[in-house]
Design an enzyme around this catalytic site. Structure first.
Site, PDB file in Angstrom:
ATOM      1  N   ARG A 223      14.131  11.005  -9.318  1.00  0.00           N
ATOM      2  CA  ARG A 223      13.283  10.717  -8.169  1.00  0.00           C
ATOM      3  C   ARG A 223      12.147  11.739  -8.141  1.00  0.00           C
ATOM      4  O   ARG A 223      12.314  12.878  -8.600  1.00  0.00           O
ATOM      5  CB  ARG A 223      14.081  10.839  -6.865  1.00  0.00           C
ATOM      6  CG  ARG A 223      15.078   9.708  -6.639  1.00  0.00           C
ATOM      7  CD  ARG A 223      14.388   8.389  -6.253  1.00  0.00           C
ATOM      8  NE  ARG A 223      15.331   7.330  -5.970  1.00  0.00           N
ATOM      9  CZ  ARG A 223      15.624   6.326  -6.791  1.00  0.00           C
ATOM     10  NH1 ARG A 223      15.045   6.238  -7.983  1.00  0.00           N
ATOM     11  NH2 ARG A 223      16.492   5.388  -6.428  1.00  0.00           N
ATOM     12  N   HIS A 271       7.326   3.932 -11.541  1.00  0.00           N
ATOM     13  CA  HIS A 271       8.724   3.713 -11.126  1.00  0.00           C
ATOM     14  C   HIS A 271       9.241   2.365 -11.648  1.00  0.00           C
ATOM     15  O   HIS A 271       9.674   1.507 -10.876  1.00  0.00           O
ATOM     16  CB  HIS A 271       8.844   3.782  -9.596  1.00  0.00           C
ATOM     17  CG  HIS A 271      10.247   4.036  -9.132  1.00  0.00           C
ATOM     18  ND1 HIS A 271      10.556   4.760  -8.010  1.00  0.00           N
ATOM     19  CD2 HIS A 271      11.454   3.649  -9.655  1.00  0.00           C
ATOM     20  CE1 HIS A 271      11.861   4.804  -7.843  1.00  0.00           C
ATOM     21  NE2 HIS A 271      12.438   4.132  -8.843  1.00  0.00           N
TER      22      HIS A 271
HETATM   23  P1  NDP Z   1      25.662   8.380 -10.615  1.00  0.00           P
HETATM   24  O1  NDP Z   1      26.009   8.644  -9.200  1.00  0.00           O
HETATM   25  O2  NDP Z   1      26.482   7.441 -11.421  1.00  0.00           O
HETATM   26  O3  NDP Z   1      25.608   9.762 -11.418  1.00  0.00           O
HETATM   27  C1  NDP Z   1      25.035  10.913 -10.901  1.00  0.00           C
HETATM   28  C2  NDP Z   1      25.301  12.069 -11.838  1.00  0.00           C
HETATM   29  O4  NDP Z   1      24.625  13.236 -11.332  1.00  0.00           O
HETATM   30  C3  NDP Z   1      26.785  12.414 -11.926  1.00  0.00           C
HETATM   31  O5  NDP Z   1      27.118  12.811 -13.233  1.00  0.00           O
HETATM   32  C4  NDP Z   1      26.896  13.601 -10.974  1.00  0.00           C
HETATM   33  O6  NDP Z   1      27.960  14.489 -11.274  1.00  0.00           O
HETATM   34  C5  NDP Z   1      25.575  14.288 -11.205  1.00  0.00           C
HETATM   35  N1  NDP Z   1      25.237  15.151 -10.075  1.00  0.00           N
HETATM   36  C6  NDP Z   1      24.995  14.777  -8.799  1.00  0.00           C
HETATM   37  N2  NDP Z   1      24.751  15.863  -8.033  1.00  0.00           N
HETATM   38  C7  NDP Z   1      24.865  16.933  -8.845  1.00  0.00           C
HETATM   39  C8  NDP Z   1      24.748  18.324  -8.656  1.00  0.00           C
HETATM   40  N3  NDP Z   1      24.470  18.853  -7.454  1.00  0.00           N
HETATM   41  N4  NDP Z   1      24.938  19.135  -9.712  1.00  0.00           N
HETATM   42  C9  NDP Z   1      25.242  18.621 -10.924  1.00  0.00           C
HETATM   43  N5  NDP Z   1      25.368  17.301 -11.191  1.00  0.00           N
HETATM   44  C10 NDP Z   1      25.174  16.476 -10.152  1.00  0.00           C
HETATM   45  O7  NDP Z   1      24.118   7.909 -10.586  1.00  0.00           O
HETATM   46  P2  NDP Z   1      23.378   6.955 -11.628  1.00  0.00           P
HETATM   47  O8  NDP Z   1      23.557   7.481 -13.001  1.00  0.00           O
HETATM   48  O9  NDP Z   1      23.711   5.535 -11.361  1.00  0.00           O
HETATM   49  O10 NDP Z   1      21.850   7.133 -11.132  1.00  0.00           O
HETATM   50  C11 NDP Z   1      21.233   8.413 -11.115  1.00  0.00           C
HETATM   51  C12 NDP Z   1      19.894   8.319 -10.417  1.00  0.00           C
HETATM   52  O11 NDP Z   1      18.927   7.653 -11.240  1.00  0.00           O
HETATM   53  C13 NDP Z   1      19.858   7.493  -9.129  1.00  0.00           C
HETATM   54  O12 NDP Z   1      20.408   8.198  -8.039  1.00  0.00           O
HETATM   55  C14 NDP Z   1      18.384   7.260  -8.966  1.00  0.00           C
HETATM   56  O13 NDP Z   1      17.802   8.346  -8.260  1.00  0.00           O
HETATM   57  C15 NDP Z   1      17.849   7.265 -10.408  1.00  0.00           C
HETATM   58  N6  NDP Z   1      17.378   5.929 -10.803  1.00  0.00           N
HETATM   59  C16 NDP Z   1      16.065   5.775 -11.175  1.00  0.00           C
HETATM   60  C17 NDP Z   1      15.574   4.547 -11.551  1.00  0.00           C
HETATM   61  C18 NDP Z   1      14.164   4.392 -12.022  1.00  0.00           C
HETATM   62  O14 NDP Z   1      13.724   3.257 -12.257  1.00  0.00           O
HETATM   63  N7  NDP Z   1      13.415   5.465 -12.193  1.00  0.00           N
HETATM   64  C19 NDP Z   1      16.434   3.356 -11.556  1.00  0.00           C
HETATM   65  C20 NDP Z   1      17.805   3.620 -11.184  1.00  0.00           C
HETATM   66  C21 NDP Z   1      18.238   4.860 -10.806  1.00  0.00           C
HETATM   67  P3  NDP Z   1      29.492  13.984 -11.197  1.00  0.00           P
HETATM   68  O15 NDP Z   1      29.693  13.129 -12.447  1.00  0.00           O
HETATM   69  O16 NDP Z   1      30.272  15.217 -11.245  1.00  0.00           O
HETATM   70  O17 NDP Z   1      29.616  13.198  -9.926  1.00  0.00           O
END
Ligand code: NDP
Length: 308
Positions: A223, A271
């Protein structure tokens, strides 16, 4: 019992066609054609209205039509209302394509060649094998893990970073704030695929850039709020970051005349890294309605404490 949809109307019309075939008994309504608000039990939306529960007193389930939920003010939604984010294969496929393109583009000096072409310059840059390039992915969730696996196939040295310990074949996994410096220190191309939360907002800033090897490159598909854009411009000027590929910005759309638009070392897309695909999304929504009724765990259930 009705499912209400509030997002891009063109894609809503596609949902309607697919649902008419797959779930003919489900009443599907597209905003603003709500009908009787008391019928609405499920709401699939990008931006739901603020007075959600007042408008729809019988609402049982809120579905984000995107993978992230940072656009929702979770604190304003009643605790008893489950929120499911979109976890569907179309989003994953799109993101794997985009991240592969961006990492390969940076790896193969696309930004340099685009600049050279503008100046009629024919100059070869030595090709580095992928195996000598270290890629690091912030976030190892649905999207980060799939991207790591694909980048692995190209032969890059791939590492990832997450909150809880993950194991992915061929990927060196780092965890938490304690292991972040080691992760960053070994990363030539950094990809951000984190959700935007209180913990991750602004983390792509001067302090993080300083921990990367000099000349590292950045891909942000998370984001716009993850990135301190002024810090990026400063890091590009100093050479600490040598190129950036941004799919998300602050604000969106990026304002006319913003320095990121014209920076010679930056590539911006609007985006579009990945989009929810109606065909695959509808299957997941129907499965979640089934699970909701059966009292089974929902796919993509948002953990409000974590914020994702
Ligand atoms: P998930 O919730 O499946 O995965 C998030 C990952 O980030 C997990 O591995 C999580 O760790 C890690 N994480 C979250 N917070 C922290 C932290 N504080 N420290 C370390 N690691 C952290 O999300 P998705 O993979 O489905 O999506 C990720 C993001 O991609 C979305 O939230 C969105 O913002 C973005 N996105 C962008 C798009 C675009 O077109 N540009 C389209 C779709 C999504 P853990 O495994 O331990 O929970």
């Amino acid at each position: 019992m009705a499912l209400l949809y509030k997002s891009d109307p063109a894609r809503g019309a596609e949902w309607a066609k697919i649902l008419a075939q797959k779930a003919p008994d489900l009443s599907f309504r597209i905003w603003p054609e709500i009908g009787d608000p008391k019928d609405i039990r499920y709401f699939a939306a990008w931006m739901p209205p603020d007075d959600l529960m007042t408008q729809f007193p019988n609402l049982e389930l809120l579905i984000s039509v995107g993978a992230g939920v940072d656009h929702l003010d979770l604190s304003k939604l009643p605790l008893g209302l489950p929120i499911a984010r979109m976890v569907e294969s179309g989003i994953v496929d799109g993101m794997v394509e985009y991240v592969s393109m961006a990492v390969l583009g940076l790896h193969r000096d696309l930004i340099d060649y685009a600049a050279q072409q503008r100046d009629d310059v024919w100059k070869q840059i030595r090709v580095r094998p992928a195996a000598t390039r270290r890629v690091g992915v912030l976030g190892l969730g649905m999207l980060g893990e799939a991207c790591c696996r694909m980048l692995n196939n190209f032969g890059f040295q791939v590492a990832g970073w997450s909150r809880s310990r993950r194991e992915i074949e061929g990927v060196t996994c780092f965890v938490g704030a304690g292991e972040l410096p080691d992760f960053l220190g070994r990363t030539d191309i950094l990809v951000c695929l984190l959700p935007l939360t209180d913990e991750t907002r602004g983390m792509l800033g001067a302090d993080l850039f300083a921990q990367l090897p000099k000349g590292a490159k950045l891909v942000n598909t998370g984001r716009g709020g993850h990135l301190d854009q002024d810090a990026l411009l400063a890091a590009l000027d100093s050479g600490q970051i040598s190129a950036a590929w941004l799919d998300v910005t602050t604000p969106e759309p990026l304002t006319k005349g913003h320095p990121l638009w014209s920076h010679p070392r930056v590539l911006v897309t609007p985006h579009i890294a990945s989009m929810t695909q109606p065909e695959t999304a509808v299957d997941v929504v129907l499965e979640n309605l089934r699970r909701h009724h059966a009292g089974e765990p929902l796919i993509g259930l948002v953990d409000r404490k974590r914020g994702y």
